[in-house]
Enzyme design. Structure first.
Site, short mmCIF file in Angstrom:
data_model
loop_
_atom_site.label_atom_id
_atom_site.label_comp_id
_atom_site.label_asym_id
_atom_site.label_seq_id
_atom_site.Cartn_x
_atom_site.Cartn_y
_atom_site.Cartn_z
N TYR A 143 31.84 92.12 38.66
CA TYR A 143 32.54 92.63 39.84
C TYR A 143 32.41 91.63 40.99
O TYR A 143 33.40 91.29 41.66
CB TYR A 143 31.97 93.99 40.25
CG TYR A 143 32.51 94.50 41.56
CD1 TYR A 143 33.81 94.98 41.66
CD2 TYR A 143 31.73 94.51 42.71
CE1 TYR A 143 34.33 95.44 42.86
CE2 TYR A 143 32.23 94.98 43.92
CZ TYR A 143 33.52 95.44 43.99
OH TYR A 143 34.03 95.89 45.18
N SER A 157 34.31 92.37 49.73
CA SER A 157 33.09 93.17 49.67
C SER A 157 31.94 92.25 50.03
O SER A 157 32.06 91.02 49.95
CB SER A 157 32.90 93.75 48.27
OG SER A 157 31.58 94.21 48.06
#
Length: 277
Positions: free
Chosen positions: A150, A137
């Site tokens: 995260y 990501s």
């Protein structure tokens, strides 16, 4: 299910929705022999009807990973490609995120993903051919307030992927990292509950409400999962893939961020997401 020996085989994890589902469909379009794996078997029924082999997988359960690896070993021996897409995220300040919930993210996004890769890798290495795509990501390159845990899991995935790429080079197995930006998947809905819970905190609530507003605004311009699926298939089919691919809304920040001084970058992020200069 019979298949031609010339058909390329690929496992796509997290194939029940979003990027994994779109990628599995696109690979079927391209003639790949697709193993689609996720916890929700019923959601992959359209893939099964198109010829994919649908398998159950819970990355947080080592026994589930072993069972999947055994099935694939019996069917094809060595995979031609592995797309490690399965993962999830929760939101919250570093201080207040319960460590057990943060640990659960790492169990799926890092340890489960790499554990499954360890099980599937030896036949690929012994055959001296294969390709591994790890879905990271933009959060794997920089983090924002409320997404530290995260982002940390994705930073860890980036680091272990870099090591794996270097280690496997001489064995003919290529490792590629794909870094999507904001994508219309289940991420926003999955993290919504933790966002709302953290927004009630007496100290961190105001920040988390600003974070939620910034995310809502950003996801209005989010890209579709098909954008990432196209990138993944391209990385699988090109003869010499790049080590990293970025794609999707706001992924261009990966080009700019390394050239911006940290204090200035911090100020820009605080202004946008916390309301501070």
């Amino acid at each position: 299910m019979s298949r031609s020996h010339s058909t390329r085989s690929v496992l796509v994890t997290g194939a029940s929705s979003g990027i994994g589902l779109a990628t599995a469909h696109r690979l079927l379009d391209s003639g790949w022999h697709v193993f689609a794996a996720a916890r929700r078997l019923e959601a992959m029924e359209p893939l099964r009807l198109r010829g994919a082999e649908v398998l159950s997988l819970d990355l947080a359960d080592e026994g589930s990973c072993r069972q999947l690896a055994d099935v694939i070993g019996r069917h094809v021996g060595a995979l031609d490609a592995l797309v490690n897409n399965a993962g999830y995220g929760e939101a919250g300040p570093v201080e207040t995120m319960p460590v057990e919930r943060a640990r659960a993210m790492f169990e799926v996004n890092v340890f489960g993903l790499i554990g499954l890769t360890q099980m599937l890798l030896p036949p690929m290495r012994e055959r001296r051919r294969g390709r591994i795509i790890n879905l990271s990501s933009i959060a794997g390159r920089f983090v924002t307030p409320g997404a530290g845990w995260y982002g940390a899991s994705k930073h860890a995935l980036e680091g272990i992927s870099d090591a794996l790429r270097l280690e496997l080079h001489s064995f003919g197995v290529q490792v590629v990292i794909v870094e999507p930006g904001l994508i219309l998947t289940g991420f926003a809905s999955t993290s919504a509950a933790s966002l709302q819970w953290q927004a009630l905190h007496p100290v961190w609530g105001p920040m988390m409400r600003r974070v939620e507003m910034a995310w809502d605004q950003g996801f209005r311009q989010a890209s579709t999962p098909e954008v990432v699926a196209r990138t993944i298939v391209s990385a699988l089919e090109v003869s010499r893939p790049k080590p990293r691919y970025r794609c999707g809304s706001q992924s261009e920040a990966l080009v700019l961020q390394p050239f911006i001084p940290t204090r200035l970058w911090d100020a820009l992020v605080r202004q946008r997401m916390i309301g501070q200069r």
